[in-house]
Design an enzyme around this catalytic site. Structure first.
Site, PDB file in Angstrom:
ATOM      1  N   THR B 501       0.930  -1.163   0.001  1.00 54.57           N
ATOM      2  CA  THR B 501       0.108   0.100   0.043  1.00 54.57           C
ATOM      3  C   THR B 501       0.944   1.298   0.133  1.00 54.57           C
ATOM      4  OG1 THR B 501      -1.984   1.061   0.969  1.00 54.57           O
ATOM      5  CG2 THR B 501      -0.239   0.210   2.587  1.00 54.57           C
ATOM      6  N   HIS B 502       1.916   1.154  -0.550  1.00 51.50           N
ATOM      7  CA  HIS B 502       3.079   2.401  -0.574  1.00 51.50           C
ATOM      8  C   HIS B 502       2.692   2.903  -2.042  1.00 51.50           C
ATOM      9  CE1 HIS B 502       5.978   0.089   2.073  1.00 51.50           C
ATOM     10  NE2 HIS B 502       4.854   0.654   2.800  1.00 51.50           N
ATOM     11  N   ASN B 503       1.858   4.032  -1.815  1.00 47.49           N
ATOM     12  CA  ASN B 503       1.602   4.957  -3.171  1.00 47.49           C
ATOM     13  C   ASN B 503       2.144   6.262  -3.066  1.00 47.49           C
ATOM     14  OD1 ASN B 503      -0.854   3.233  -4.294  1.00 47.49           O
ATOM     15  ND2 ASN B 503      -1.257   3.496  -2.068  1.00 47.49           N
TER      16      ASN B 503
END
Lengths: 257, 574
Positions: B501-503
């Protein structure tokens, strides 16, 4: 069911649990650690356990008021029990999803807001999705599940001329495999694999979620894989070269902290 | 009807790390701040029943309610984007603390190479090393040495536990607390990696290794390795979280007015500036206008870009011409190439752990190795972690095992405590057609267009993943296991299956207003009183968790905002 049959089925259950408990060595001072007793004893967050004699404990299991239906009909419940047992069957490790009350868990979840998808995005049109875009069907989880149960019976009758719960285990596996591969007509445009995926997810949750949700009966789901449930710290354990087995503890043990 | 409120000096949108840091720094300097947070307020007491895997991880207790707003997704510019209707890949925080409440706590600095990536890549390999589709790859507009004091401040505030690592930029100070404990599986990795000539280090963590009092006077207890970090809040306050660090500090000044359940719908504008924001009370539906001298947009990556696009502030990015900036350089994280080890007769205490507990090598990060003979740039951290395996989420079985039935049950139980990974966390570099814009069809519950994501893994990602798989395999074989499964191919992106979930990106910083939305104070080139904070400012994503860099940039932005309030104007010459 006659009184005798009822007694037999209770005994059957107990004996399979006994077999498991014997295999996993989950006893203290000769007293079988049932879940209710275990969680009371472990409330103080200690990994060592002392116990006092509890007369007739094994002979008079307390009725669990959580084991009742808020969503399914009795027949839907039985089909669900049969299905979850094939997803996570009883074996030498211990009880299957049926005895772990996964079907009770599923009943309660489908009755909850989650069963009605209240936190899902449901606006706009529902188009056919590409493989990588996630499900785009409007049907709610609770309705998908019921449609799936109907379809399990319909397909079982087509293939084997009997309802799903009456089939042999291998036949049930065949049916579920066909569902998992999306080969069975379910309801409208909904794929049978979507139902299967929901069934599979709910079964695993019902086996391993905290017992307050209705499944993971007596925390035996956790015991089987030596998972200690909810404890506050593992500073010593994570440094130890040896595996340290701790008795499972549920969220109930945090009440009053 | 919209109720107009009296003007304030600063309004902050979103009270996670970025909003919390800015609020603390400004209020300590005597500046009044209104903090708007769409979710609720939280303290450690909220997590008394926090060890509930179902509620927090699988029912997303700490995440945004997608029934109100989501994103749409497609993998190519010609495809039709469809809404992410339920959670899968991304988990978007909600409430005071934001994603800083539910994160794992892995807290890295980016490498000196990252900040000057274009210049350094061309210097070493020539311009032809950067493919045409990666034309958006750019320097950040400031160097690692300029970033260093801000990293130092963030690490001291959060009490980061770690050890100094060679192959990194220079540190002025050691980490404020020593590294986390080494577990048996970490020692296995350490032994194998060392014998192969690498220099393993313990991953820097916001899970405190010991009790710590930070420069603001906030005291927190040590991590108990209870294994409930990612998706969960920390009931001890041992995990660095805005709700137990910067936000209480801001509250204590008396200068922060925190309004929860306040969801900002748009910025109002007046020529080249913003007037303030319009927000809605999520409990009552009442709408308010909050004018301000400075608007700090500090919500999540997705909503930062969406707010600007829905407000008509900044020039939207066009993937065909490459012009415009808002929505540009959306990047992600590449995690293929890992190896999974399974043991027949060895058990680890995998029920314990911490979100940042792990060990890693730096030799394949950034430009720490020669890329002349490989068809990718940048790299990955190779690591083994021990987050604590929860039984619903983690059922690792050897490849080829069915995911249900008798064999699944037997194997998932057999290996429940007898496996661990040697995995990768790789950089994600910009592709011209990976970007964010407004969806032409789908709307949120208030009628505003949803953010549309167009994204697919790139050739760089696939080549890097394959290369890294040979390294993870080598380390796994050196460790020795009964079964080693190595993932060699990067599968296509799937919005419901990928697990990172590293955006980053969408409102990026840089030195040139033509190619970036923000200067290095995160001030918008096109609207001088709007500062846009968060990982949305990263021109690319490095091979690390983003929070350390997000935190450092937030301290720099707080400095810039104070300067702007005094002097006005664009703070950096283009």
């Amino acid at each position: 069911m006659s009184e005798q049959e009822k007694k037999d089925s209770v005994l059957d259950k107990r004996s399979s649990r006994r077999t498991f408990i014997k295999n996993s060595g989950l006893t203290v001072g000769g007293v079988v650690l049932g879940g209710a007793l275990g969680s009371l004893l472990i409330k103080d967050d200690q990994s060592t356990i002392t116990t006092t004699e509890t007369p007739n404990h094994a002979a008079t299991p307390t009725a669990n008021p959580n084991v009742a239906l808020m969503f399914f009909t009795p027949n839907q419940y039985q089909v669900t029990q049969a299905a979850v047992e094939r997803i996570f069957p009883e074996d030498a490790n211990g009880p299957g999803a049926k005895e772990l009350n996964a079907a009770i868990y599923i009943d309660h979840q489908l009755a909850s807001p989650w069963g009605s998808n209240v936190k899902d995005y449901r606006l706009g049109a529902f188009y056919k999705a590409e493989e990588n875009q996630g499900a785009q069907t409007k049907i709610l989880r609770k309705d998908l599940f019921l449609a799936g149960l109907d379809s399990l019976n319909r397909y079982s009758n087509e293939q084997f001329e009997a309802d799903f719960k009456e089939l042999e285990a291998t036949q049930q596996d065949e049916v579920l495999l066909a569902f998992s591969e999306g080969k069975v007509e379910l309801y409208g445009k909904v794929s049978s694999s979507q139902f299967f995926s929901l069934l599979r997810t709910l079964t695993i949750e019902g086996v391993y979620a905290d017992p307050m949700y209705g499944g993971n009966n007596e925390m035996l789901g956790w015991s089987m894989r030596k998972y200690p449930g909810s404890r506050m710290q593992y500073v010593a354990e994570i440094q130890d070269e040896k595996f340290i087995e701790l008795k499972p503890q549920s969220l109930n043990s945090h009440m009053g902290h | 009807m919209v109720t107009k409120l009296p003007k304030v000096p600063v309004v902050v949108v979103g009270m996670g790390w970025a909003g919390g840091i800015v609020s603390a720094e400004l209020t300590k300097a005597g500046i009044s701040v209104v903090g708007l947070e769409r979710g609720k307020d939280r303290t450690t007491a909220d997590y008394t029943m926090g060890h509930d895997e179902l509620r927090y991880q699988h029912r997303q207790e700490l995440m945004q309610d997608l029934s109100k707003e989501t994103i749409t997704y497609r993998n190519t510019v010609s495809g039709k984007a469809l809404p992410m209707r339920h959670y899968g890949t991304f988990i978007v925080g909600d409430g005071v603390g934001g994603a800083g409440s539910h994160w794992n706590g892995q807290t890295y600095r980016f490498l000196p190479y990252d900040f000057e990536i274009r210049t350094k890549t061309i210097e070493r390999y020539g311009i032809e090393k950067i493919p045409a589709w990666m034309e958006g790859l750019n320097d950040w507009g400031l160097t690692y040495d300029e970033m260093e004091p801000y990293y130092d401040t963030f690490e001291k505030m959060a009490g980061i536990s770690g050890e100094t690592v060679e192959l990194w930029g220079k540190r002025t100070n050691p980490y404020p607390t020593p590294p986390l404990l080494k577990t048996p599986l970490m020692k296995e990795f350490e032994k194998a990696a060392t014998s192969l000539g690498y220099k393993p280090f313990v991953i820097p963590a916001a899970n405190l290794s010991e009790a710590y009092t930070n420069p603001d006077g906030i005291s927190r207890a040590a991590c108990q390795y209870c294994a409930y970090c990612e998706n969960f809040g920390c009931e001890y306050g041992a995990k660095g979280d805005p709700a137990v660090t910067v936000i209480p500090v801001a509250k204590q000044t008396g200068k922060l007015e925190l309004r929860t359940h306040s969801n900002v719908l748009e910025l109002t504008k007046d020529g080249g500036k913003a007037n303030g924001v319009i927000y809605v009370d999520m409990l009552t539906g009442e709408k308010f206008e909050q004018p301000a001298d400075v608007v700090v947009v500090a919500s999540y990556v997705f909503n930062n870009a969406r707010l600007l696009l829905n407000s008509g502030i900044g020039t939207p990015y066009d993937p065909i011409t490459g012009k415009g900036t808002i929505g540009k350089n959306y990047c992600y994280q590449v995690t293929s190439g890992g190896s999974q080890l399974f043991f027949e007769d060895r058990e680890f205490n995998l029920y314990g752990g911490a979100g940042a507990l792990g060990i890693e090598i730096a030799e394949y990060m950034g430009d720490n190795f020669d890329h002349a003979e490989v068809d990718f740039i940048h790299g990955a951290g190779i690591r083994s972690t021990q987050y604590g395996d929860r039984p619903i989420a983690v059922n690792r079985v050897p490849a080829g095992t069915p995911n249900w039935g008798a064999e699944f049950k037997e194997k998932s139980i057999k290996y429940a405590n007898s496996n661990f990974p040697v995995k990768t966390q790789g950089a994600s570099l910009p592709h011209k057609e990976n970007y964010l814009d407004l969806d032409p069809e789908f709307k949120d519950e208030f009628g505003y267009p949803l953010l549309r994501m167009t994204y697919e893994y790139t050739d760089n990602d696939r080549a890097m993943g394959k290369y890294m798989s040979s390294i993870t395999r080598k380390i796994a074989e050196e460790i020795g296991a009964d079964i080693i499964d190595t993932n060699e191919e990067q599968a296509p992106f799937n919005v419901n299956k990928d697990s990172n979930t590293h955006n980053t990106g969408g409102v990026i910083m840089g030195a040139d207003p033509e190619t970036s939305a923000l200067n290095t104070y995160l001030q918008m080139w096109e609207a001088e009183n709007v500062f846009v904070l968060g990982a949305s400012a990263f021109p690319h994503n490095s091979c690390f968790n983003p929070t350390g860099t997000l935190g450092a940039l937030s301290y720099r932005a707080a400095e810039g905002i104070q300067k702007y309030l005094k002097e006005g104007g664009i703070l950096v010459k283009a």
